[in-house]
Design an enzyme around this catalytic site. Structure first.
Site, PDB file in Angstrom:
ATOM      1  CG  ASP A   8      -2.106  -0.771   1.201  1.00 47.36           C
ATOM      2  OD1 ASP A   8      -2.325  -1.409   0.166  1.00 47.36           O
ATOM      3  OD2 ASP A   8      -2.873  -0.771   2.190  1.00 47.36           O
ATOM      4  CE  LYS A  53      -6.707  -1.017  -0.314  1.00 46.45           C
ATOM      5  NZ  LYS A  53      -6.852  -2.482  -0.370  1.00 46.45           N
ATOM      6  N   GLY A 101      -5.442  -2.882   8.695  1.00 45.94           N
ATOM      7  CA  GLY A 101      -5.093  -1.800   9.603  1.00 45.94           C
ATOM      8  C   GLY A 101      -5.009  -2.207  11.054  1.00 45.94           C
ATOM      9  N   GLY A 138      -3.340  -7.445   7.985  1.00 43.11           N
ATOM     10  CA  GLY A 138      -2.746  -7.672   9.298  1.00 43.11           C
ATOM     11  C   GLY A 138      -1.278  -8.045   9.280  1.00 43.11           C
ATOM     12  N   GLY A 167      -0.339  -3.625   3.982  1.00 43.75           N
ATOM     13  CA  GLY A 167      -0.951  -2.302   3.989  1.00 43.75           C
ATOM     14  C   GLY A 167      -0.223  -1.384   4.939  1.00 43.75           C
ATOM     15  CB  SER A 168      -1.254  -0.068   8.237  1.00 47.27           C
ATOM     16  OG  SER A 168      -2.580  -0.066   7.752  1.00 47.27           O
TER      17      SER A 168
END
Lengths: 298, 202
Positions: A28, A85, A157, A218, A239-240
């Site tokens: 991301d 997205k 997240g 995750g 992602g994060s």
């Protein structure tokens, strides 16, 4: 669209791009600078979005497709595939992403759904889609709608791998179970799963999805990535986990290496040793039902 | 014979499936995933799969594959590269400029057909030992912009070379591993078999 032996699935060239991403990490990114960091670290693709999931979770409000300006800026600065997205059911966001020429559209539960009943008809597009799933039935519904790649949802997240593990195990053991059933049991199973019968039959015969299956939601450490690969993921989305950690470039590199050498604990130890703190994690059990992202879509 | 498939990232599994379909008279073909340089000693030929060339380059650099593959090539062992594999084996790479091994005298331009929207599959013909019709699948494919005088062009698409060979190096801009016809993999295995009888035992 590919049709063979009554099986209607996504276009072969779109499934082929997912094949090319296997063993890789899709990261991301929210701007060109992060995209550069990701590419340099060895990302197989980047996912353009306005805010990473942990910020969406913190800030609340409506999360939408990233701005066109931002997507273009990211496309211009890297040579690897750029995904973006769209909200679940928001086929016009998807049309815009198609016009921009993004390489994959993620119809994602991380954004606020635009339609609580229907997902996008993915056959209507000239670019491929990846969708999330929590179990085999959900995965087969999305593939039936034309998704060329699946990813298990996890809990985006959260920095907590528990939901990613739950969903990957559900899909893998669901497929294993289908291979043990007799032909006469498959229609009832299709009904119970809420999944297209032809796809259920295909899984029963082949023991695998007809499109690649990646993991998301995750992953925060090299060990998390390797865990998902050992559980059956063919690539991972982070992602994060990267840009919310204290050492994004080093962590991105370490996760790329861990995804390649996912069965080699010596390499995993080596790539992990220089890393600083991972992103802070959340206890998913303490999240209110309304704060869960994974329950969006059906 | 034992064929290694570089398994750092990409569609290495599809290549192993294609190799499993190869039937050579009198010789079983075994395949193995290669993630460490020391494994190169056990194999007779190597396939570099499709994937992202920047990712492959990064991981190859991290794990010492550049000198190891130079040694492998110098020892006369055949290498077959598809898509990203072609990019890595070429002499010069453009858009963007990046390192390449230079094992085959061709210059390539990355993503030269465009983005995924422009990926395509098309019927074609490849000149193996005899001409053979084959579906060619191009995924964000590179284009061969120049092929040197020592290079044999084995397939074309709209008059441009898309598959080529020079000595022990075979390259394709498309993905024979994604079609059910194992012809190209069979051809590579025959290259390996001939090479192996020509080389002194290690």
């Amino acid at each position: 669209m590919t049709e063979s032996n009554g099986l209607r699935i996504a276009d072969r060239k779109h499934i082929a791009l997912a094949e090319m991403l296997k063993g890789g990490v899709i990261m991301d990114v929210t701007n060109a600078e992060q995209a550069k960091v990701a590419e340099k670290a060895g990302a197989a693709a980047v996912m353009a979005l306005e805010r990473v999931p942990s910020d969406i979770r913190r800030d609340g409000g409506v999360a939408r497709m990233a701005s066109v300006r931002k997507i273009k800026e990211i496309q211009d600065c890297v040579s690897i595939p750029v995904m973006a997205k769209a909200r679940i059911g928001h086929f016009v966001e998807a049309q815009i992403l198609e016009a921009l020429g993004v390489d994959y559209i993620d119809e994602s539960e991380v954004l606020t759904p635009a339609d609580e009943h229907y997902h996008i008809d993915k056959y209507a597009f000239s670019v491929p889609f990846v969708c999330g799933a929590r179990d085999l039935g959900e995965a087969l519904r999305r593939i039936g709608e034309g998704a060329a790649m699946m990813r298990t949802k996890g809990e985006a997240g959260s920095g907590n791998i528990v939901e990613a593990v739950r969903h990957m195990r559900a899909v893998v053991s669901g497929m294993r179970r289908l291979t043990t059933l007799g032909d006469e049991e498959l229609m009832t199973e299709a009904k119970n799963l809420g999944a297209p019968y032809e796809l259920v039959r295909w899984i029963a015969k082949h023991g695998t999805l007809p499109v690649p299956n990646f993991s998301a939601g995750g992953i925060a450490t090299p060990a998390d990535a390797a865990l998902m690969m050992q559980l059956g993921a063919e690539a991972v989305f982070v992602g994060s986990g990267i840009f919310k950690s204290k050492d994004p470039a080093a962590r991105a590199e370490a996760i790329v290496r861990a995804t390649t050498h996912f069965r080699d604990p010596k390499v995993l130890a080596e790539v992990s040793q220089e890393l600083d703190d991972a992103m802070p994690g959340l206890d998913v059990r303490k999240l209110a039902e309304s704060d869960l992202l994974q329950t969006r879509g059906w | 014979m034992k064929i290694g498939v570089l398994a750092l990232q990409g569609d290495f599994d599809q290549h192993r499936k294609a190799l499993a379909r190869v039937r050579l008279a009198g010789e079983p073909v075994e395949s193995v995933e290669i993630r460490k340089t020391e494994q190169l000693d056990e194999i007779d030929g190597l396939i570099i799969p499709g994937g992202e060339s920047t990712t492959l380059l990064k991981l190859m650099g991290d794990w010492g594959f550049v000198p190891a593959l130079e040694k492998f090539h110098a020892a006369g062992k055949p290498i077959f590269g598809t898509c990203a594999g072609l990019i890595l084996l070429a002499k010069e790479v453009d858009r963007p400029k990046q390192f390449a091994f230079g094992f085959i005298d061709v210059d390539v331009e990355r993503n030269a057909y465009g983005r995924q929207r422009e990926s395509f599959a098309t019927p074609g013909v490849v000149e193996l030992d005899a001409p053979r019709p084959l579906e060619m699948v191009f995924i964000r494919a590179p284009r061969i912009r120049r092929a040197g005088p020592g290079v044999t062009v084995m397939a074309r698409h709209r008059d441009e070379p898309v598959m080529a060979r020079e000595g022990t190096i075979l390259v394709a801009a498309f993905h024979p591993e994604l079609t059910h016809d194992p012809g190209v993999h069979e051809y590579f295995c025959r290259m390996v078999a001939r090479r192996r009888t020509a080389l002194p035992p290690a």
